[in-house]
Design a protein around this motif. Structure first.
Motif, PDB file in Angstrom:
ATOM      1  N   ASP A  20       0.875  -1.176   0.000  1.00 52.16           N
ATOM      2  CA  ASP A  20       0.000   0.000   0.000  1.00 52.16           C
ATOM      3  C   ASP A  20       0.915   1.230   0.000  1.00 52.16           C
ATOM      4  N   PRO A  21       1.507   1.541  -1.164  1.00 49.94           N
ATOM      5  CA  PRO A  21       2.542   2.578  -1.218  1.00 49.94           C
ATOM      6  C   PRO A  21       2.056   3.993  -0.914  1.00 49.94           C
ATOM      7  N   TRP A  22       0.784   4.263  -1.096  1.00 47.40           N
ATOM      8  CA  TRP A  22       0.258   5.609  -0.877  1.00 47.40           C
ATOM      9  C   TRP A  22      -0.531   5.711   0.416  1.00 47.40           C
ATOM     10  N   GLY A  23      -0.700   4.594   1.103  1.00 49.98           N
ATOM     11  CA  GLY A  23      -1.525   4.576   2.301  1.00 49.98           C
ATOM     12  C   GLY A  23      -2.991   4.694   1.932  1.00 49.98           C
ATOM     13  N   GLY A  24      -3.842   4.543   2.890  1.00 51.26           N
ATOM     14  CA  GLY A  24      -5.264   4.752   2.636  1.00 51.26           C
ATOM     15  C   GLY A  24      -6.013   3.583   2.048  1.00 51.26           C
ATOM     16  N   GLY A  25      -5.416   2.405   1.986  1.00 47.72           N
ATOM     17  CA  GLY A  25      -6.162   1.229   1.553  1.00 47.72           C
ATOM     18  C   GLY A  25      -6.020   0.838   0.100  1.00 47.72           C
ATOM     19  N   HIS A  26      -4.901   1.123  -0.524  1.00 46.77           N
ATOM     20  CA  HIS A  26      -4.636   0.677  -1.898  1.00 46.77           C
ATOM     21  C   HIS A  26      -3.974  -0.700  -1.866  1.00 46.77           C
ATOM     22  N   ASP A  27      -4.237  -1.495  -2.867  1.00 47.14           N
ATOM     23  CA  ASP A  27      -3.507  -2.749  -3.078  1.00 47.14           C
ATOM     24  C   ASP A  27      -2.747  -2.586  -4.389  1.00 47.14           C
ATOM     25  N   ALA A  28      -1.440  -2.397  -4.304  1.00 43.34           N
ATOM     26  CA  ALA A  28      -0.601  -2.268  -5.492  1.00 43.34           C
ATOM     27  C   ALA A  28       0.177  -3.567  -5.658  1.00 43.34           C
ATOM     28  N   TRP A  29      -0.173  -4.321  -6.690  1.00 43.82           N
ATOM     29  CA  TRP A  29       0.504  -5.591  -6.967  1.00 43.82           C
ATOM     30  C   TRP A  29       1.662  -5.311  -7.915  1.00 43.82           C
ATOM     31  N   LYS A  30       2.848  -5.798  -7.527  1.00 40.80           N
ATOM     32  CA  LYS A  30       4.067  -5.529  -8.288  1.00 40.80           C
ATOM     33  C   LYS A  30       4.845  -6.812  -8.539  1.00 40.80           C
ATOM     34  N   VAL A  31       5.609  -6.784  -9.632  1.00 43.37           N
ATOM     35  CA  VAL A  31       6.609  -7.813  -9.893  1.00 43.37           C
ATOM     36  C   VAL A  31       7.893  -7.057 -10.208  1.00 43.37           C
ATOM     37  N   GLY A  32       8.970  -7.416  -9.536  1.00 49.75           N
ATOM     38  CA  GLY A  32      10.227  -6.701  -9.736  1.00 49.75           C
ATOM     39  C   GLY A  32      10.112  -5.222  -9.458  1.00 49.75           C
ATOM     40  N   ASP A  33       9.303  -4.844  -8.486  1.00 46.74           N
ATOM     41  CA  ASP A  33       9.075  -3.455  -8.076  1.00 46.74           C
ATOM     42  C   ASP A  33       8.340  -2.617  -9.125  1.00 46.74           C
ATOM     43  N   LYS A  34       7.720  -3.269 -10.107  1.00 41.30           N
ATOM     44  CA  LYS A  34       6.930  -2.578 -11.130  1.00 41.30           C
ATOM     45  C   LYS A  34       5.478  -3.030 -11.005  1.00 41.30           C
ATOM     46  N   MET A  35       4.571  -2.071 -10.929  1.00 39.51           N
ATOM     47  CA  MET A  35       3.164  -2.383 -10.713  1.00 39.51           C
ATOM     48  C   MET A  35       2.505  -2.983 -11.960  1.00 39.51           C
ATOM     49  N   PHE A  36       1.686  -4.026 -11.730  1.00 39.40           N
ATOM     50  CA  PHE A  36       0.915  -4.625 -12.818  1.00 39.40           C
ATOM     51  C   PHE A  36      -0.584  -4.624 -12.533  1.00 39.40           C
ATOM     52  N   ALA A  37      -0.981  -4.396 -11.291  1.00 40.23           N
ATOM     53  CA  ALA A  37      -2.398  -4.325 -10.938  1.00 40.23           C
ATOM     54  C   ALA A  37      -2.554  -3.462  -9.697  1.00 40.23           C
ATOM     55  N   CYS A  38      -3.650  -2.706  -9.650  1.00 35.90           N
ATOM     56  CA  CYS A  38      -3.858  -1.830  -8.499  1.00 35.90           C
ATOM     57  C   CYS A  38      -5.349  -1.696  -8.213  1.00 35.90           C
ATOM     58  N   ILE A  39      -5.680  -1.861  -6.952  1.00 34.43           N
ATOM     59  CA  ILE A  39      -7.040  -1.589  -6.481  1.00 34.43           C
ATOM     60  C   ILE A  39      -6.953  -0.312  -5.661  1.00 34.43           C
ATOM     61  N   GLY A  40      -7.712   0.677  -6.051  1.00 35.06           N
ATOM     62  CA  GLY A  40      -7.681   1.951  -5.363  1.00 35.06           C
ATOM     63  C   GLY A  40      -8.458   1.933  -4.063  1.00 35.06           C
ATOM     64  N   ALA A  41      -8.283   2.970  -3.293  1.00 33.23           N
ATOM     65  CA  ALA A  41      -8.960   3.080  -2.004  1.00 33.23           C
ATOM     66  C   ALA A  41     -10.475   3.154  -2.166  1.00 33.23           C
ATOM     67  N   MET A  42     -10.939   3.627  -3.323  1.00 29.04           N
ATOM     68  CA  MET A  42     -12.391   3.714  -3.550  1.00 29.04           C
ATOM     69  C   MET A  42     -12.986   2.366  -3.939  1.00 29.04           C
ATOM     70  N   ASP A  43     -12.114   1.363  -4.182  1.00 30.41           N
ATOM     71  CA  ASP A  43     -12.543  -0.021  -4.389  1.00 30.41           C
ATOM     72  C   ASP A  43     -13.588  -0.183  -5.497  1.00 30.41           C
ATOM     73  N   GLN A  44     -13.285   0.366  -6.679  1.00 31.73           N
ATOM     74  CA  GLN A  44     -14.216   0.282  -7.812  1.00 31.73           C
ATOM     75  C   GLN A  44     -13.909  -0.869  -8.754  1.00 31.73           C
TER      76      GLN A  44
END
Length: 115
Positions: A20-44
């Motif tokens: 959760d790199p930004w705080g606030g409830g994000h799920d940032a999925w990464k491989v090799g420190d590069k993001m490939f999927a992200c769920i935002g805090a608004m959960d849409q």
């Protein structure tokens, strides 16, 4: 679809990690420190990378995805309620696109992805 579904897909991908790199409830999925999927805090839904902005635009125009807020035009938001197979495919394709851009040395350390 939910965070649990995205987790069930992402956690099987070699080298995938969540934070959760930004705080606030994000799920940032990464491989090799590069993001490939992200769920935002608004959960849409889940934001994923596509091959290019034109393909992203095609998915958006077809109604299969929406513009991913705050992301480059090559990213789309696959909203909750989308077909499970479609969401799974978009996550895996996004992972593969990001993984392919990693340095060869790092890619070689990752176990082959099960098909």
């Amino acid at each position: 679809m939910s965070r649990a579904f995205v987790r069930s897909v992402c956690e099987t991908l070699p080298g995938a990690e969540v934070s959760d790199p930004w705080g606030g409830g994000h799920d940032a999925w990464k491989v090799g420190d590069k993001m490939f999927a992200c769920i935002g805090a608004m959960d849409q839904g889940v934001a994923v990378k596509t091959a290019d902005p034109d393909f992203a635009a095609m998915l958006i125009e077809a109604g299969d995805a929406a513009r991913a807020p705050y992301f480059h035009k090559s990213w789309v938001l696959v909203e909750w309620g989308a077909d499970e197979g479609f969401m799974r495919d978009r996550i895996v394709i996004s992972y593969d696109l990001i993984r392919a851009k990693l340095p060869k040395k790092l890619r070689d350390t990752l176990v082959a992805r099960p098909d």
